[in-house]
Design an enzyme around this catalytic site. Sequence first.
Site, short mmCIF file in Angstrom:
data_model
loop_
_atom_site.label_atom_id
_atom_site.label_comp_id
_atom_site.label_asym_id
_atom_site.label_seq_id
_atom_site.Cartn_x
_atom_site.Cartn_y
_atom_site.Cartn_z
N CYS A 92 36.69 -1.53 24.20
CA CYS A 92 38.07 -2.01 24.22
C CYS A 92 38.09 -3.48 23.85
CB CYS A 92 38.69 -1.86 25.60
SG CYS A 92 38.86 -0.16 26.17
N PHE A 308 41.60 18.17 4.44
CA PHE A 308 40.81 17.62 5.55
C PHE A 308 41.27 18.28 6.86
CE2 PHE A 308 41.57 14.40 2.31
CZ PHE A 308 40.29 14.01 1.93
N ASN A 313 43.98 21.84 13.24
CA ASN A 313 44.85 21.13 14.18
C ASN A 313 46.29 21.05 13.66
OD1 ASN A 313 45.10 19.45 16.65
ND2 ASN A 313 45.55 17.81 15.21
N CYS A 405 43.70 7.30 9.84
CA CYS A 405 42.99 6.63 10.92
C CYS A 405 42.50 5.25 10.50
CB CYS A 405 41.81 7.47 11.42
SG CYS A 405 40.54 7.76 10.18
#
Length: 451
Positions: A92, A308, A313, A405
């Site tokens: 993080c 992809f 999903n 992403c």
Amino acid sequence: MRIAVARLDQTPKTVVISDLSHDGRGVAHWPDGHAQSGKAVFVAGALPGETVVVQQTGRSKHFDEARTLDVLDASKDRVAPRCPHFGVCGGCVLQHLEADQQIEYKQRVLLDNLQRIGHVLPGTVLPPLRGDSWGYRRKGRLSVRRVEKKDKTLVGFREQDPRFVADLRECHTILPQLGFKLDVLAALVDGMDGRRDIPQIEFIAGDAAIALVFRHLQPLGEADRARLAAFGQAHGFVIFLQPGGVDSVQPLAGEAPPLSFHLPQWNIELVFRPLDFIQVNAKLNQAMITRALELLDVQPGERVLDLFCGLGNFTLPLARVAGAGSVVGVEGDAGLVARARANAAHNSLANVQFHTADLAQDLRGQPWLKQGFDKLLLDPARAGALEVLKQLPLKGLKRIVYVSCHPGSLARDAGYLVNEAGWTLQAAGVMDMFPQTAHVESVALFGIGDW
């Protein structure tokens, strides 16, 4: 070229932070009187508007790097980090920034990349998608290192200096069933005869079970296998071993329960294997699918191409809403394609097909490319999708939804679609798949004309 730390000027210096970089570090310039006066320095743990005392940690030709030693004048957006390991662990970088400002920062990163790299801006900036800020991470890889000088085994993510493994007791972004047991996990490995032969532990969670995959470089003895079995039973984990490549993964003992997660809005269950790719954040994933399908706006009888596609999903929810239409999913990993087909059968979806193809290579021989489609959805890895976009018959499409992403590759590909292929970037926005990190997930809609 990096300079050895021992050769750096590590005398504390006071700087004023002017901005936040794309990797979540404060941006400053060395003050007058410094040997490198005016040179940019990226400061870990600092926020825009702050005056901080820093120590140099790295140097290159165009910029320097530093860490925050003390905050003399704090930003109003600074909050106390929740995790005791923040600042050391590299998992993080934004825990010190208020949550609303984190998402604003990510939206700025997206728009800056689109303008600077792609020379394009969206007609509409979509409202950000957000979910839980903590305890969301259901997939990841933990590094393991035996440190003989400390007589200790470390289990955690890499430190901000990636040469080292962070010594974690807890992680507040991992699902709490595992995130608050990292010290117990480290003690388990430290007590094993094969502790020097375990370089990593992967975790992945379905709706009903959390799996731990122990990578081991040498065969584990019966005593170690018994220790793993007892640990799994005591803490509710399903244990897998990985003695070799991806295909070597096997349950520790017997037949493991299947791993799966549901997408209730579309009445779909996706079954997966322990090393398969799934979206890290379950709640955000469902919100992301909803937005992508709304933007694509599939009409009765339309044909949709999903590139992809992974396990399906997006493909399977698309097939559910397509009705009399049909959906084709394409993915480079043959194992994922096999499981996508199995998932289609498992969910009684007959209007979907899956194909295996390397989407970065020449696709002219692929029969699915010649079938003709009305709409396109793509969700590439960080490298983006420029190679496949240049090969697609884009003129026959009505809409393109691009899930990304990495804002840099999205910006590059958006520049191609808009400035060379004649499309319009109608809308774009961010999705906070990875709160507390600088990772930016986004979605963009391309069409012809205004949206």
